[in-house]
Design a protein around this motif. Structure first.
Motif, PDB file in Angstrom:
ATOM      1  N   ILE A 140      -5.310  17.759 -19.051  1.00  0.00           N
ATOM      2  CA  ILE A 140      -5.611  16.994 -17.833  1.00  0.00           C
ATOM      3  C   ILE A 140      -6.280  17.850 -16.767  1.00  0.00           C
ATOM      4  N   LYS A 141      -7.322  17.301 -16.181  1.00  0.00           N
ATOM      5  CA  LYS A 141      -7.958  17.918 -15.018  1.00  0.00           C
ATOM      6  C   LYS A 141      -7.482  17.160 -13.775  1.00  0.00           C
ATOM      7  N   LYS A 142      -7.064  17.933 -12.798  1.00  0.00           N
ATOM      8  CA  LYS A 142      -6.459  17.332 -11.603  1.00  0.00           C
ATOM      9  C   LYS A 142      -7.441  17.394 -10.433  1.00  0.00           C
ATOM     10  N   ASN A 143      -7.507  16.320  -9.664  1.00  0.00           N
ATOM     11  CA  ASN A 143      -8.287  16.318  -8.427  1.00  0.00           C
ATOM     12  C   ASN A 143      -7.519  15.475  -7.409  1.00  0.00           C
ATOM     13  N   MET A 144      -6.642  16.132  -6.674  1.00  0.00           N
ATOM     14  CA  MET A 144      -5.711  15.412  -5.816  1.00  0.00           C
ATOM     15  C   MET A 144      -6.356  14.850  -4.549  1.00  0.00           C
ATOM     16  N   ASN A 145      -7.589  15.224  -4.266  1.00  0.00           N
ATOM     17  CA  ASN A 145      -8.256  14.580  -3.129  1.00  0.00           C
ATOM     18  C   ASN A 145      -8.423  13.083  -3.380  1.00  0.00           C
ATOM     19  N   ARG A 146      -8.406  12.712  -4.653  1.00  0.00           N
ATOM     20  CA  ARG A 146      -8.611  11.303  -5.011  1.00  0.00           C
ATOM     21  C   ARG A 146      -7.308  10.525  -5.169  1.00  0.00           C
ATOM     22  N   CYS A 147      -6.182  11.184  -5.012  1.00  0.00           N
ATOM     23  CA  CYS A 147      -4.886  10.562  -5.320  1.00  0.00           C
ATOM     24  C   CYS A 147      -4.479   9.557  -4.239  1.00  0.00           C
ATOM     25  N   ILE A 148      -3.886   8.442  -4.682  1.00  0.00           N
ATOM     26  CA  ILE A 148      -3.392   7.447  -3.719  1.00  0.00           C
ATOM     27  C   ILE A 148      -1.865   7.336  -3.765  1.00  0.00           C
ATOM     28  N   HIS A 149      -1.210   8.298  -4.424  1.00  0.00           N
ATOM     29  CA  HIS A 149       0.257   8.399  -4.424  1.00  0.00           C
ATOM     30  C   HIS A 149       0.956   7.176  -5.003  1.00  0.00           C
ATOM     31  N   CYS A 150       0.387   6.648  -6.053  1.00  0.00           N
ATOM     32  CA  CYS A 150       1.034   5.479  -6.667  1.00  0.00           C
ATOM     33  C   CYS A 150       2.270   5.889  -7.456  1.00  0.00           C
ATOM     34  N   THR A 151       2.379   7.159  -7.812  1.00  0.00           N
ATOM     35  CA  THR A 151       3.490   7.774  -8.558  1.00  0.00           C
ATOM     36  C   THR A 151       3.610   7.321 -10.018  1.00  0.00           C
ATOM     37  N   ARG A 152       2.587   6.659 -10.530  1.00  0.00           N
ATOM     38  CA  ARG A 152       2.658   6.303 -11.960  1.00  0.00           C
ATOM     39  C   ARG A 152       2.836   7.553 -12.820  1.00  0.00           C
ATOM     40  N   CYS A 153       2.122   8.628 -12.469  1.00  0.00           N
ATOM     41  CA  CYS A 153       2.186   9.842 -13.291  1.00  0.00           C
ATOM     42  C   CYS A 153       3.587  10.441 -13.266  1.00  0.00           C
ATOM     43  N   ILE A 154       4.218  10.429 -12.104  1.00  0.00           N
ATOM     44  CA  ILE A 154       5.577  10.985 -12.000  1.00  0.00           C
ATOM     45  C   ILE A 154       6.528  10.159 -12.857  1.00  0.00           C
ATOM     46  N   ARG A 155       6.405   8.847 -12.737  1.00  0.00           N
ATOM     47  CA  ARG A 155       7.312   7.972 -13.498  1.00  0.00           C
ATOM     48  C   ARG A 155       7.031   8.082 -14.999  1.00  0.00           C
ATOM     49  N   PHE A 156       5.761   8.252 -15.371  1.00  0.00           N
ATOM     50  CA  PHE A 156       5.467   8.397 -16.804  1.00  0.00           C
ATOM     51  C   PHE A 156       6.193   9.613 -17.381  1.00  0.00           C
ATOM     52  N   CYS A 157       6.080  10.744 -16.695  1.00  0.00           N
ATOM     53  CA  CYS A 157       6.738  11.964 -17.202  1.00  0.00           C
ATOM     54  C   CYS A 157       8.244  11.780 -17.268  1.00  0.00           C
ATOM     55  N   ASP A 158       8.829  11.192 -16.227  1.00  0.00           N
ATOM     56  CA  ASP A 158      10.284  11.000 -16.195  1.00  0.00           C
ATOM     57  C   ASP A 158      10.745  10.014 -17.265  1.00  0.00           C
ATOM     58  N   GLU A 159      10.039   8.901 -17.351  1.00  0.00           N
ATOM     59  CA  GLU A 159      10.581   7.766 -18.109  1.00  0.00           C
ATOM     60  C   GLU A 159      10.074   7.686 -19.542  1.00  0.00           C
ATOM     61  N   VAL A 160       8.852   8.142 -19.776  1.00  0.00           N
ATOM     62  CA  VAL A 160       8.301   8.070 -21.141  1.00  0.00           C
ATOM     63  C   VAL A 160       8.306   9.462 -21.772  1.00  0.00           C
ATOM     64  N   GLY A 161       7.768  10.431 -21.055  1.00  0.00           N
ATOM     65  CA  GLY A 161       7.727  11.810 -21.575  1.00  0.00           C
ATOM     66  C   GLY A 161       9.120  12.385 -21.763  1.00  0.00           C
ATOM     67  N   GLY A 162      10.067  11.903 -20.965  1.00  0.00           N
ATOM     68  CA  GLY A 162      11.458  12.308 -21.171  1.00  0.00           C
ATOM     69  C   GLY A 162      11.939  13.448 -20.307  1.00  0.00           C
ATOM     70  N   PHE A 163      11.048  14.101 -19.554  1.00  0.00           N
ATOM     71  CA  PHE A 163      11.540  15.120 -18.627  1.00  0.00           C
ATOM     72  C   PHE A 163      10.626  15.223 -17.412  1.00  0.00           C
ATOM     73  N   ARG A 164      11.200  15.719 -16.312  1.00  0.00           N
ATOM     74  CA  ARG A 164      10.474  15.756 -15.046  1.00  0.00           C
ATOM     75  C   ARG A 164       9.443  16.871 -15.049  1.00  0.00           C
ATOM     76  N   GLU A 165       8.193  16.498 -15.014  1.00  0.00           N
ATOM     77  CA  GLU A 165       7.121  17.502 -14.984  1.00  0.00           C
ATOM     78  C   GLU A 165       6.253  17.333 -13.751  1.00  0.00           C
ATOM     79  N   MET A 166       6.284  16.135 -13.145  1.00  0.00           N
ATOM     80  CA  MET A 166       5.446  15.913 -11.970  1.00  0.00           C
ATOM     81  C   MET A 166       6.312  15.453 -10.807  1.00  0.00           C
ATOM     82  N   VAL A 167       5.907  15.854  -9.626  1.00  0.00           N
ATOM     83  CA  VAL A 167       6.699  15.552  -8.427  1.00  0.00           C
ATOM     84  C   VAL A 167       5.766  15.273  -7.247  1.00  0.00           C
ATOM     85  N   ALA A 168       6.347  14.665  -6.203  1.00  0.00           N
ATOM     86  CA  ALA A 168       5.620  14.485  -4.947  1.00  0.00           C
ATOM     87  C   ALA A 168       6.194  15.490  -3.948  1.00  0.00           C
TER      88      ALA A 168
END
Ligand code: SF4
Ligand code: SF4
Ligand code: FES
Length: 467
Positions: A140-168
């Motif tokens: 993954i290439k990250k460009n946080m200037n474009r982020c709108i803080h929907c937190t889908r990525c955080i929830r994906f890591c927690d809930e599907v990936g199985g462990f906390r890898e992304m945070v706000a």
């Protein structure tokens, strides 16, 4: 009797507990959204899914408002439009004018909703915030200037990936979505983050700047990466595959695919793939033509023949091989190969708690259904015919068991084909249609997405010419 609600003047039945957005989705009513994803918990953070519900004084979020019997909902009233326009203005205050150089352009929810629901002007005159982006690993290439803080990525890591890898981190205008301690992602499912991110904040390194998405032709097919058989879409242009995306199938892969399957297409158009008939002369394979290579193959296949059929082949191909072996070979053993240590379907297990299976070919269970048994790496043969779809691991130590010629039919990389005397190039899973059987016993169809690469031909054509 099921309860009913009315959306934009039409009455719909629903199951108690369903949210308004779920009823809208099922019935093709467009409700914009950023934070809602059917595979993740509901957080109602973005407020983009605004709807007006009669008898409720305030605008409601369709993703978090349960429908009630008799509820009357409006998705396009003036009040709703004004709320959506305000949300867009707010989300865009910090967003850079990146669309012309952003890889998400053409399939970006933020871009599309800006056009459909946004205001033409912004009142924001302050300086936009910017972030320094740390490397998130190979996918993954990250460009946080474009982020709108929907937190889908955080929830994906927690809930599907199985462990906390992304945070706000931080709060308010300074909030920043990042990985824990700025580390590279460890999940084997990172590519899904690029799919679910509704902006160009998380994009695939593998695909970035390789092709504008509107040029891509899409074919619905099935991943060949393991016995799960995840449903995918193949995206190609002019015979070159650019990416694979997951396709929803609630019984098999839901909305996701693993990275191993996602990137298992590079061999199709790789220069190292043998795509011309080839015959060994003076210890190395030389490019030939079909009639010479076929004549060589026919001449050299004799005596007691070991026929190895990859468990990456389709049922149709395996049946054709069975018929060929029965009709044309006097003495032979027909066995399958594909994943080391997987002699039968009983050896195939879950590799993790998400999707990946230990059988790294898609049709081990189909091969067993046809009565084929796995090659144990034993026996002594006069010659060998090896059929491979492109994913099966090349049979280890084959040369030790074969006195004479080894002929390969199918997809072979040049660097792995040293033991072969003749190679007749065949079709990979994106160049053919056919049936495979996943670990649950479900039959699924591969669909041809591109024309055969080089001079490659299907197994049925090879047998027709063999006569
Ligand atoms: S990176 Fe993408 S998915 Fe994650 S919060 Fe930002 S916009 Fe949402
Ligand atoms: S889990 Fe298996 S079938 Fe699914 S995407 Fe990964 S390799 Fe392909
Ligand atoms: S989609 Fe409903 S609040 Fe974000």
């Amino acid at each position: 009797m099921s309860p009913k609600c009315t959306i934009d003047g039409k009455e719909y039945e629903f199951k108690p507990g369903e949210m308004i957005i779920q009823i809208a989705d099922r019935n093709g009513v467009a409700v914009p959204r950023f934070c809602y994803h059917p595979g993740l918990t509901i957080v109602a953070q973005c407020r983009m899914c605004a709807v007006e519900v009669e008898k409720m004084p305030k605008i409601q979020t369709a993703c978090s408002t349960p429908a009630a019997d008799g509820m009357v909902i409006h998705t396009g009233s003036e009040k709703v439009k004004s709320a959506q326009s305000s949300v867009m203005e707010f989300l865009l205050i910090n967003h850079p004018l990146d669309c012309p150089i952003c890889d998400k352009s053409g399939e970006c929810d933020l871009q599309n909703y800006s056009f459909d629901y946004g205001a033409p002007d912004s009142r924001y005159e302050e300086q936009r915030r910017t972030y320094m982006d740390l490397d998130m690993g190979p996918v993954i290439k990250k460009n946080m200037n474009r982020c709108i803080h929907c937190t889908r990525c955080i929830r994906f890591c927690d809930e599907v990936g199985g462990f906390r890898e992304m945070v706000a981190l931080k709060r308010g205008n300074n909030v920043e979505i990042t990985t824990v301690d700025g580390k590279a992602l460890e999940t084997d499912y990172a590519g899904n983050l690029a799919d679910i991110c509704p902006t160009g904040s998380l994009t695939l390194k593998d695909f970035r700047f390789r092709k504008r998405v509107w040029y891509l032709k899409k074919t619905k097919s099935v991943c060949e990466g393991c016995s799960r058989g995840c449903n995918i879409e193949i995206h190609q242009e002019n015979g070159v595959v650019y990416r694979l995306l997951p396709r929803e199938n609630m019984e098999i892969n839901k909305w996701w695919i693993c990275d191993e399957g996602r990137f298992n297409f590079h061999y199709v158009n790789a220069p190292s793939r043998i795509v011309e008939p080839s015959v060994k002369t003076a210890a190395q394979l030389e490019t030939s033509d079909w009639s010479t290579a076929l004549a060589e193959a026919r001449r050299r296949i004799s005596g007691k023949v070991l026929v190895l059929a990859g468990s990456d082949l389709t049922l149709e191909e395996l049946r054709a091989i069975q018929k060929f072996a029965a009709d044309r070979l006097k003495e032979c053993a027909l066995l399958h190969f594909g994943t080391p240590g997987h002699l039968s379907a009983d050896d195939d297990k879950d590799e993790d708690k998400i999707l990946r299976r230990t059988s790294k070919t898609s049709n081990l269970h189909g091969a067993e259904k046809l009565g084929l048994r796995g090659w144990k790496g034993d026996g002594s043969y006069d010659s060998a015919l090896v059929f491979r779809g492109g994913r099966a691991a090349l049979p280890h130590g084959l040369r030790r068991h074969v006195k004479g010629a080894i002929v390969g039919v199918g997809v072979f990389p040049r660097e792995g084909a040293g033991d072969f005397d003749v190679v007749l190039p065949g079709l990979s899973y994106v160049e053919k249609s056919g049936t495979i059987v996943n670990w649950q016993g479900k039959e699924q169809k591969l669909q041809r997405s591109i024309e055969p690469v080089g001079l490659s031909k299907g197994i049925a054509d090879v047998f027709a010419m063999w006569a």
